[in-house]
Design a protein around this motif. Structure first.
Motif, short mmCIF file in Angstrom:
data_model
loop_
_atom_site.label_atom_id
_atom_site.label_comp_id
_atom_site.label_asym_id
_atom_site.label_seq_id
_atom_site.Cartn_x
_atom_site.Cartn_y
_atom_site.Cartn_z
N ARG A 111 0.86 -1.08 0.04
CA ARG A 111 -0.02 0.13 0.02
C ARG A 111 1.00 1.27 -0.11
O ARG A 111 2.24 1.11 0.37
CB ARG A 111 -0.85 -0.01 1.33
CG ARG A 111 -0.25 0.00 2.66
CD ARG A 111 -1.16 0.02 3.67
NE ARG A 111 -0.58 0.01 4.96
CZ ARG A 111 -0.54 -1.15 5.67
NH1 ARG A 111 -0.98 -2.38 5.38
NH2 ARG A 111 0.09 -1.19 6.84
N ARG B 94 -3.84 5.15 4.58
CA ARG B 94 -4.07 3.47 4.90
C ARG B 94 -2.78 2.96 5.57
O ARG B 94 -2.31 1.93 5.80
CB ARG B 94 -4.00 2.74 3.87
CG ARG B 94 -5.34 3.27 2.90
CD ARG B 94 -5.32 2.23 1.54
NE ARG B 94 -6.49 2.65 1.17
CZ ARG B 94 -6.74 1.95 -0.20
NH1 ARG B 94 -5.88 1.41 -0.97
NH2 ARG B 94 -8.05 2.48 -1.18
N GLU C 95 -1.34 -6.18 11.41
CA GLU C 95 -2.27 -7.06 10.92
C GLU C 95 -2.14 -8.57 11.07
O GLU C 95 -0.59 -9.03 11.04
CB GLU C 95 -2.33 -6.83 9.33
CG GLU C 95 -2.50 -5.31 8.90
CD GLU C 95 -1.55 -4.89 8.13
OE1 GLU C 95 -1.37 -4.98 6.96
OE2 GLU C 95 -0.61 -4.27 8.74
#
Length: 756
Positions: free
Chosen positions: A692, A697, A755
């Motif tokens: 990304r 983000r 994550e």
């Protein structure tokens, strides 16, 4: 904001007595030299207008009385273009309203030998002691290593600017005294007015030309007393008005006659070469002018930047990548594999751990830190104009001398044929130590035969970033019966980002070449921040170099970013193991470190430290960095899966600060930067690309994520230390320690809420 940089050229010598020229800092160290002794090559190369007189390498004064201070350090928001002038103006006795700033030309007189010592020190130079330092200083001076970074600007130049201001004050007083036929020692300058203590007064501009013809005394007198002093005052920043009204020029604001705009693509991370590009599709964009191919990049030049970038998207360049593409799994595997090899080297040691750890009960933990992106608001950018007379380049750079040399080499010119206009950076955090955008803009301008402004897209800025180093740590500690730490072992697997940076900017290595060359290098630069401030009798730090395949670079805090996270997180674990509250545990281990102890007790009192009890959401961390001491306390928790930080309190002993308000700004900025690294500012990699590249983000902190931030500067008479990097390394461990009190879970990976 004072005056824009002038083009380098012939210096005006009117009224200048070369025997009295203060060529740089360090009069007390013997650098106030007769002209015949000092090499001609080191003569100050300041441009002076007909109305200006140069007093030394740091100061010009014109007939109107304007004081023009020369600043060699890059302004990246840290306030250095105010701090250095404030030091000089204080010793001069100037009226702050008359002070302007001009960027310094490339010159050996502005070399940052302090950062060079940090960067280039090795076992030989340390063994050689003062001789080793002298050798590095000579290397830095002769190569004109003008470097900005690691909080070295004030420690490096503080004394030089004091001496420059004091020297000018003496010469101006001598000129006035000669007119009045009085002893110059009876004269002084306050608020820009020279007086003899009675009714006679002169403005600086009235005697400025005469002043440069006088000689300096053998001993340079400094100002005494605290009346009407600028040092220590919270003076307004010189760059604030122009940044508020929009008149301040950053690189992308430069406009030249007949100028065009360019965007660039450089392929995936690693050894990538351009294979093909669809030029026909690019030509369909309105405003398209030319597609320029190089071996490792392709750029489109157009009448505006949006057209150039759109044309590049349509051109869809294809690159061929040699070797295994960079990915997150590979980075993690390389760091773990480093521990299995025999390349580890013990860089710090005290006592003997082997018998202490043998058959003993120890606490062991493993930590991980991901690469931290810079994400400056201003992407890499440069503007260039090439002509028959040479090259001109406008850019923000933390290494102007090396940047100029690289541009000259790429163009096949001498360094003297390249004029570099150093501009302020729209954020940097170490990324401006690299200067590839300047080289690319110069090549594009030569190809086009007209000025070109090159601006990287945000995607390109993220792909080609040189992040801070990823690292793994294996920590082990043994507690004594009294709860004190008896033994401490830190094994760190990490590449050295600083070695890679130096290979690129000083030796012209490509990013993948620099990464591979430094893969087996074990250096203290890779474990900075791991040297314990605590009085542990037996401790060691071992470095295991790793080749992660990801080009890395200079960052805010450098290796302290992972070093402090490992050390202060593990200290908290040991405190919990000893069943002691975290502050008392740290203070009992500090031994002869009263300045850090004072920071800890201060932050505890200010923040209402509750002892780190369960559910408090409070966490502590403390650190020493380049002569500055800091302790912070945070209140943090997790709400709906997102990190929330209610309060950050910092207590700092950074010596006697020139401008306390700017010092607090530097610490606050570092704290928010550290929070960004704790929350995000890192990306996974797959197939040689970040997954990304949009700032929204990146997990960066927003205003709603951060509560009250308080910075207390502890009064100190110690020499001023650089504070720009000090706050960044400590937020992550303090937040991790706070989260343990609310979740019961240890967060040993950075960013903290990754994550998966």
């Amino acid at each position: 904001m004072g005056r824009a940089p002038r083009k380098q050229g012939q210096q005006t010598e009117k009224g200048l007595n070369r025997r009295t020229l203060l060529i740089g800092g360090g009069a007390t160290a013997g650098l106030l030299l007769a002209w015949a002794v000092w090499p001609r090559a080191y003569r100050p190369n300041l441009n002076t207008a007909p109305s200006e007189t140069a007093f030394n390498a740091f100061l010009k004064i014109d007939r109107s009385g304007q004081v023009i201070v020369i600043v060699p350090q890059t302004e990246m928001g840290q306030g250095i273009s105010t701090l250095l002038p404030q030091i000089l103006a204080d010793e001069l006795g100037a009226d702050w309203r008359t002070v302007g700033v001009q960027s310094a030309p490339v010159s050996p007189l502005y070399a940052n030998s302090l950062l060079a010592r940090e960067w280039l020190a090795n076992d030989w130079s340390r063994l050689a002691g003062e001789a080793g330092d002298w050798t590095i200083d000579q290397y830095a001076t002769r190569r004109a290593l003008m470097l900005t970074g690691a909080g070295t600007s004030i420690p490096m130049f503080h004394q030089a600017y004091r001496e420059a201001g004091a020297a000018a004050r003496v010469l101006l007083c001598k000129a006035a005294a000669a007119r009045w036929d009085v002893a110059w020692e009876s004269c002084d300058i306050q608020n820009g007015i020279i007086s003899d203590g009675g009714q006679r007064r002169l403005k600086l501009g009235e005697v400025v030309e005469d002043a440069a013809t006088f000689d300096l005394p053998d001993i340079l007198p400094f100002r005494q007393g605290d009346v009407d002093r600028l040092a220590g005052q919270e003076l307004p920043r010189l760059d604030t008005p122009s940044k508020i009204d929009g008149s301040h020029n950053f690189t992308a604001d430069i406009r030249l006659p007949d100028m065009v705009f360019a965007s660039i693509r450089q392929g995936p991370i690693g050894d990538a070469v351009l294979k093909s590009v669809n030029e026909g599709a690019a030509k369909s964009v309105t405003g398209f002018l030319k597609l320029v191919r190089q071996e490792r990049w392709v750029a489109v030049v157009a009448s505006n930047w949006w057209a150039a970038n759109k044309a590049l998207d349509l051109a869809d360049p294809v690159f061929e990548l040699s070797g295994r593409p960079v990915d997150s799994a590979g980075i993690e595997a390389a760091l773990e594999q480093a521990f299995a090899g025999s390349s580890g080297e013990r860089l710090y040691a005290r006592g003997d751990l082997k018998p202490l750890f043998q058959d003993a009960t120890i606490l062991a933990s493993e930590y991980r830190v991901g690469p931290g992106l810079h994400l400056a608001l201003e992407p890499m950018c440069a503007t260039a104009r090439i002509s028959d007379d040479g090259a001109e380049v406008w850019m923000a750079t933390q290494a102007p001398g090396l940047a100029r040399a690289a541009i000259a080499k790429a163009l096949g010119l001498s360094a003297e044929a390249v004029t570099l206009y150093p501009l302020h950076a729209g954020g940097g955090y170490g990324r401006r130590m690299d200067f590839e955008a300047g080289v690319q803009a110069a090549l594009l301008s030569r190809d086009m035969g007209r000025p070109v402004q090159l601006l990287w897209s945000r995607l390109e800025d993220v792909i080609q970033d040189r992040p801070s180093a990823p690292a793994h740590a294996r920590m082990a500690g043994k507690l004594g019966r009294n709860g004190a730490i008896e033994g401490w072992s830190a094994k760190i697997a990490a590449p050295c980002a600083m070695s890679q940076s130096w290979a690129r900017i000083a030796h012209g290595k490509l990013p993948h070449e620099a990464s591979a060359e430094s893969a087996g290098v074990s250096t203290r630069l890779a474990v900075a921040g791991m040297e314990l401030p605590y009085a542990v009798p037996n401790w060691a730090v071992d470095h295991f170099p790793a080749d992660v395949g990801l080009p890395l670079g200079f960052a805010r805090g450098n290796a302290h970013l992972h070093g402090a996270f490992f050390t202060e997180s593990f200290m908290d674990e040991l405190a919990h193991q000893a069943q002691m509250e975290a502050m008392s545990f740290r203070i009992q281990m500090l031994g002869g470190n009263p300045r850090l102890a004072h920071c800890l007790t201060t932050v505890g009192a200010m923040g209402g430290w509750q002892g780190g009890i369960e559910g408090s959401g409070q966490g502590l961390a403390a650190h020493v960095m380049n002569g500055a001491f800091i302790a912070i306390m945070v209140e943090a928790g997790i709400s709906e899966g997102k990190l929330q930080v209610g309060r950050i309190i910092a207590a700092v002993d950074g010596g006697e600060q020139v401008n306390p308000d700017i010092a607090r700004q530097q610490i606050e900025s570092g704290l928010i930067h550290g929070l960004a690294l704790a929350m995000g500012a890192s990306v996974p990699y797959a197939k040689g690309m970040p997954t990304r590249a949009i700032l929204g983000r990146m997990g960066l902190p927003r205003l709603g994520d951060v509560g009250e931030v308080t910075v207390e500067l502890i009064r100190s008479t110690a020499p001023p230390a650089g504070l720009t990097d000090l706050g960044a390394p400590l937020v992550a461990p303090a937040v991790a320690n706070a989260l343990f009190t609310t979740t019961g879970q240890r967060y040993r990976t950075l960013p903290l809420l990754m994550e998966g």
